[in-house]
Design a protein around this motif. Structure first.
Motif, PDB file in Angstrom:
ATOM      1  N   ARG A 316       8.101  -5.687 -13.262  1.00 43.08           N
ATOM      2  CA  ARG A 316       6.379  -5.932 -13.201  1.00 43.08           C
ATOM      3  C   ARG A 316       5.993  -6.145 -11.556  1.00 43.08           C
ATOM      4  N   PRO A 317       5.072  -5.598 -11.134  1.00 42.10           N
ATOM      5  CA  PRO A 317       4.487  -5.849  -9.751  1.00 42.10           C
ATOM      6  C   PRO A 317       4.164  -7.264  -9.710  1.00 42.10           C
ATOM      7  N   VAL A 318       4.161  -7.857  -8.661  1.00 40.70           N
ATOM      8  CA  VAL A 318       3.632  -9.060  -8.284  1.00 40.70           C
ATOM      9  C   VAL A 318       2.078  -9.005  -8.424  1.00 40.70           C
ATOM     10  N   TRP A 319       1.620 -10.290  -7.960  1.00 42.02           N
ATOM     11  CA  TRP A 319       0.248 -10.628  -7.989  1.00 42.02           C
ATOM     12  C   TRP A 319      -0.714  -9.867  -6.912  1.00 42.02           C
ATOM     13  N   TRP A 320      -1.743  -9.299  -6.929  1.00 41.94           N
ATOM     14  CA  TRP A 320      -2.481  -9.040  -5.727  1.00 41.94           C
ATOM     15  C   TRP A 320      -3.059 -10.174  -5.505  1.00 41.94           C
ATOM     16  N   PRO A 321      -3.255 -10.545  -3.944  1.00 43.83           N
ATOM     17  CA  PRO A 321      -3.727 -11.724  -3.549  1.00 43.83           C
ATOM     18  C   PRO A 321      -5.142 -12.096  -4.032  1.00 43.83           C
ATOM     19  N   ALA A 322      -5.208 -13.358  -3.960  1.00 45.77           N
ATOM     20  CA  ALA A 322      -6.452 -13.787  -4.475  1.00 45.77           C
ATOM     21  C   ALA A 322      -7.799 -13.229  -3.704  1.00 45.77           C
ATOM     22  N   HIS A 323      -7.700 -13.003  -2.435  1.00 49.80           N
ATOM     23  CA  HIS A 323      -8.974 -12.533  -1.737  1.00 49.80           C
ATOM     24  C   HIS A 323      -9.246 -11.057  -2.086  1.00 49.80           C
ATOM     25  N   LEU A 324      -8.407 -10.446  -2.751  1.00 46.69           N
ATOM     26  CA  LEU A 324      -8.772  -9.016  -3.374  1.00 46.69           C
ATOM     27  C   LEU A 324      -9.176  -9.067  -4.806  1.00 46.69           C
ATOM     28  N   GLN A 325      -9.153 -10.185  -5.295  1.00 50.65           N
ATOM     29  CA  GLN A 325      -9.622 -10.416  -6.748  1.00 50.65           C
ATOM     30  C   GLN A 325     -11.094 -10.730  -6.945  1.00 50.65           C
ATOM     31  N   GLN A 326     -11.848  -9.996  -7.960  1.00 53.77           N
ATOM     32  CA  GLN A 326     -13.402  -9.959  -8.021  1.00 53.77           C
ATOM     33  C   GLN A 326     -13.733 -11.449  -7.740  1.00 53.77           C
ATOM     34  N   PRO A 327     -13.395 -12.529  -8.353  1.00 54.92           N
ATOM     35  CA  PRO A 327     -14.217 -13.673  -8.415  1.00 54.92           C
ATOM     36  C   PRO A 327     -14.050 -14.402  -6.782  1.00 54.92           C
ATOM     37  N   HIS A 328     -13.166 -14.100  -6.060  1.00 56.96           N
ATOM     38  CA  HIS A 328     -12.715 -14.681  -4.941  1.00 56.96           C
ATOM     39  C   HIS A 328     -12.806 -13.996  -3.516  1.00 56.96           C
ATOM     40  N   LEU A 329     -13.638 -12.512  -3.763  1.00 58.95           N
ATOM     41  CA  LEU A 329     -13.839 -11.818  -2.596  1.00 58.95           C
ATOM     42  C   LEU A 329     -14.779 -12.382  -1.622  1.00 58.95           C
ATOM     43  N   ARG A 330     -15.307 -13.245  -1.902  1.00 59.84           N
ATOM     44  CA  ARG A 330     -16.427 -13.810  -0.770  1.00 59.84           C
ATOM     45  C   ARG A 330     -15.830 -15.072  -0.213  1.00 59.84           C
ATOM     46  N   SER A 331     -14.736 -15.386  -0.702  1.00 59.75           N
ATOM     47  CA  SER A 331     -14.219 -16.852  -0.261  1.00 59.75           C
ATOM     48  C   SER A 331     -13.740 -16.651   1.331  1.00 59.75           C
ATOM     49  N   PRO A 332     -13.613 -17.707   2.150  1.00 59.57           N
ATOM     50  CA  PRO A 332     -13.418 -17.620   3.376  1.00 59.57           C
ATOM     51  C   PRO A 332     -11.817 -17.539   3.367  1.00 59.57           C
ATOM     52  N   ARG A 333     -11.247 -16.932   4.431  1.00 60.06           N
ATOM     53  CA  ARG A 333      -9.951 -16.909   4.600  1.00 60.06           C
ATOM     54  C   ARG A 333      -9.256 -16.802   5.996  1.00 60.06           C
ATOM     55  N   ILE A 334      -7.973 -17.028   5.736  1.00 59.18           N
ATOM     56  CA  ILE A 334      -7.521 -16.948   7.241  1.00 59.18           C
ATOM     57  C   ILE A 334      -5.987 -15.823   7.225  1.00 59.18           C
ATOM     58  N   GLY A 335      -6.334 -14.927   7.675  1.00 61.15           N
ATOM     59  CA  GLY A 335      -5.593 -13.565   7.446  1.00 61.15           C
ATOM     60  C   GLY A 335      -5.510 -13.029   6.234  1.00 61.15           C
ATOM     61  N   GLY A 336      -4.462 -12.497   5.868  1.00 64.91           N
ATOM     62  CA  GLY A 336      -4.368 -11.908   4.615  1.00 64.91           C
ATOM     63  C   GLY A 336      -3.528 -10.620   4.515  1.00 64.91           C
ATOM     64  N   GLU A 337      -3.179 -10.082   5.787  1.00 59.99           N
ATOM     65  CA  GLU A 337      -2.318  -8.617   5.851  1.00 59.99           C
ATOM     66  C   GLU A 337      -1.070  -8.962   5.228  1.00 59.99           C
ATOM     67  N   CYS A 338      -0.239  -9.954   5.420  1.00 59.07           N
ATOM     68  CA  CYS A 338       0.934 -10.380   4.785  1.00 59.07           C
ATOM     69  C   CYS A 338       0.935 -10.338   3.426  1.00 59.07           C
ATOM     70  N   ALA A 339      -0.111 -11.008   2.810  1.00 56.95           N
ATOM     71  CA  ALA A 339      -0.094 -11.177   1.351  1.00 56.95           C
ATOM     72  C   ALA A 339      -0.540  -9.716   0.810  1.00 56.95           C
ATOM     73  N   GLU A 340      -1.162  -9.219   1.345  1.00 57.29           N
ATOM     74  CA  GLU A 340      -1.530  -7.614   1.070  1.00 57.29           C
ATOM     75  C   GLU A 340      -0.407  -6.686   0.880  1.00 57.29           C
ATOM     76  N   ARG A 341       0.570  -6.924   1.987  1.00 55.65           N
ATOM     77  CA  ARG A 341       1.758  -6.129   1.694  1.00 55.65           C
ATOM     78  C   ARG A 341       2.505  -6.666   0.708  1.00 55.65           C
ATOM     79  N   LEU A 342       2.548  -7.749   0.481  1.00 55.07           N
ATOM     80  CA  LEU A 342       3.360  -8.374  -0.581  1.00 55.07           C
ATOM     81  C   LEU A 342       2.732  -7.799  -1.866  1.00 55.07           C
ATOM     82  N   GLY A 343       1.452  -8.050  -2.082  1.00 55.35           N
ATOM     83  CA  GLY A 343       0.894  -7.509  -3.382  1.00 55.35           C
ATOM     84  C   GLY A 343       0.970  -6.035  -3.542  1.00 55.35           C
ATOM     85  N   ALA A 344       1.170  -5.298  -2.454  1.00 56.15           N
ATOM     86  CA  ALA A 344       1.367  -3.753  -2.707  1.00 56.15           C
ATOM     87  C   ALA A 344       2.756  -3.418  -2.724  1.00 56.15           C
TER      88      ALA A 344
END
Ligand SMILES: *Cc1c(COP(=O)(O)O)cnc(C)c1O
Length: 373
Positions: A316-344
């Motif tokens: 099974r694929p791991v989770w997409w990071p929360a900052h790419l999930q509909q309910p949390h798209l507008r949440s502030p964040r610090i970076g996110g590139e590493c998490a996106e690579r993990l998610g992909a």
């Protein structure tokens, strides 16, 4: 060969005996001896002074965040690479989740990076978070040192989301969930142990423990009349669930040993292969080996997961990071590139406690063949 499941519970201990005791005694709901027995055995096992059983891991996190100061108008840092419940629990309190990127070694929240940000906010006189929610993802302990430093400098509390990590420990041997102010565990069907569903809060602080217990039981004051001093929740675990949870806890060492043996088999076959990259615990920390996971460095993860599935392997694929999930798209964040690579690129392979060596070898063979070895 059977279809090899990703992660299924193994129920071969006292589950049936304890459930029968519940039925015979009539104690099936939130009052009953198994809830307390489970709490006491769990606290002893992880080395915490207090444990409060809850109806789910998500409920445990919600209450833990409330008692450590999360509320409307505050911001609570949390890892963006996690199961969405970690982040939703922050939102339930009315606080704003601040989604923090991962570091590439353990895949957990980059605590060093968060530490630098908090120091900068403090220097600029900005409001600081009341609490930080750190997740130990996929069983691998996160780096706690920078967070502990923030706690001692600024009094910022720490909530550990150890939902996936029962059995994991830090380099000093302490169980995950016991270095923060409050630790939270989950007993959902696919976790290290299950209660059918349920969660546990652990803490060494008696006041926090009492406040958690109060909030999970509708904030009802002692005595027989219905008097409540705040808005509480119906989050108490049932005796039936606690009976299963206790029986599972008795088997924890066996489960962990089986998972460790599978993980070592995967690790020794795959760690030298360029097509895959494996997360590593920090020096001296131990994983619960909840779900053995890796990155597909070739960049064709979805096809690989489909091919494994066609071969009868529950990947099974791991989770997409929360900052790419509909309910949390507008949440502030610090970076996110590493998490996106993990998610992909990330995916998990069969890790049940009863998976056989032959089954693991079959999975390894499929992985190697798929990548031309
Ligand atoms: C499973 C899980 C939760 C939620 O636990 P439930 O018991 O399913 O509510 C929270 N955080 C993480 C990281 C999880 O894996």
């Amino acid at each position: 060969m059977r279809r090899i499941p990703l992660c299924e519970p193994v129920l071969r201990g006292n589950e049936g005996v304890y459930l029968a005791e519940c039925i015979e005694s009539g104690y099936v709901s939130t009052v009953g001896p198994f809830v307390q027995r489970f709490e006491e055995a769990f606290a002893r096992r992880v080395g915490a002074r207090h444990a409060v059983a809850c109806s789910s891991g998500t409920a445990a996190l919600h209450v833990a965040l409330v008692v450590t100061g999360a509320k409307p108008g505050t911001t609570v840092p949390v890892s963006t690479f996690t199961f969405v419940a970690s982040v939703n629990a922050v939102a339930y309190t009315g606080a704003t989740p601040l989604l923090v990127d991962s570091e590439p070694v353990t895949w957990n929240m980059d605590s060093e990076r968060l530490h630098e940000h908090v120091l900068a906010w403090a220097a600029a006189g900005k409001p600081l978070p009341p609490t930080i929610e750190v997740v130990h993802i996929l069983g691998v302990p996160a780096d706690m040192e920078p967070l502990i430093d923030l706690r001692s400098r600024f009094g910022i509390r720490i909530v550990e989301d150890a939902a996936e990590s029962l059995g994991a420990s830090f380099s000093n041997g302490a169980s995950v969930g016991t270095l923060g102010d409050v630790g939270c565990f989950s007993f959902n069907g696919n976790k290290v142990i299950t209660a059918g569903g349920g969660g546990m809060i652990v803490t060494d602080d008696v006041e926090l423990a009492e406040r958690c217990r109060h909030l999970t039981t509708q904030a009802k004051l002692p005595g027989s009349s219905y008097q409540h001093d705040e808005i509480g929740f119906n989050y108490r675990l049932t005796n039936l669930a606690a009976a299963v949870g206790l029986a599972q806890l008795e088997q924890l060492d066996q489960f962990l040993a089986a998972k460790k043996s599978s993980a070592e088999r995967y690790r020794s076959a795959l760690s030298g292969i360029d097509a895959f990259s494996l997360p590593e615990p920090h020096n001296g920390a131990t994983s619960s080996d909840w779900l053995f996971s890796m990155l597909d460095c070739v960049g064709n993860r979805d096809q690989l997961v489909d091919d494994l599935s066609d071969a009868g392997i529950g990947a099974r694929p791991v989770w997409w990071p929360a900052h790419l999930q509909q309910p949390h798209l507008r949440s502030p964040r610090i970076g996110g590139e590493c998490a996106e690579r993990l998610g992909a690129q990330g995916f998990s392979v069969p890790s049940s406690a009863d998976v056989t060596d032959d089954e693991i070898e079959h999975v390894i063979e499929q992985l190697l063949t798929a990548r031309g070895h």
